[in-house]
Design a protein around this motif. Sequence first.
Motif: not given
Length: 184
Positions: A1-7, A9-12, A140-150, A165-171
């Motif tokens: 699991m990716t670390e949950v921290r400020a910045g 994104l949670l993707v439903a 319920s959630w994927y945890v992924v890095p955010g970007d200011a453009g988002d 779409r920009r995530q690595p691998g099967d995600l």
Amino acid sequence: MTEVRAGMLLVATPALRDPNFAATVVLLIDVADDGVLGVVLNRPTGLAVGQVLPPWAEVVAEPEVLFQGGPVETDGAIAVALRSGDDDVLGFRPVLDRLALLDLDTPVELAGPELAGLRIFAGYSGWGSGQLEAEIAEGSWYVVPGDAGDIFRIDTGSLWRDVLRRQPGDLALHSTRPSDPELN
């Protein structure tokens, strides 16, 4: 699991059936031991910022509408800003790098020149201690890095798919999944 921290994104995931969060992307803006706070990035309302917060209408990012940040305290507003510089400026509370929360009581004349982006959310999304971790563990959630453009993109309609779409691998494959696989 990716670390949950400020910045981050949670993707439903499609498993998340709560209508408040179906097909949403949530920016985490405060992560603490007693809970997590975030705002939904892809739920614009039809209400112009100028109708409810007139001083901020000229400096808010397009589209110049309020966004539904979540189901909690929807009569309140949270302002997420991208600062143009790294200096500490009155009214801004850092979230991550140049991303900050902006106190809307700050005079626009003071904050405006410091803004590279501003989005205002009605309400927020919140989880008590351990609640979000349990939702992530149940799928319920994927945890992924955010970007200011988002955060400051004009068209948020495809944000969910674009972030996956920009995530690595099967995600990344999940971005092509229909909202109801039984219709496939």
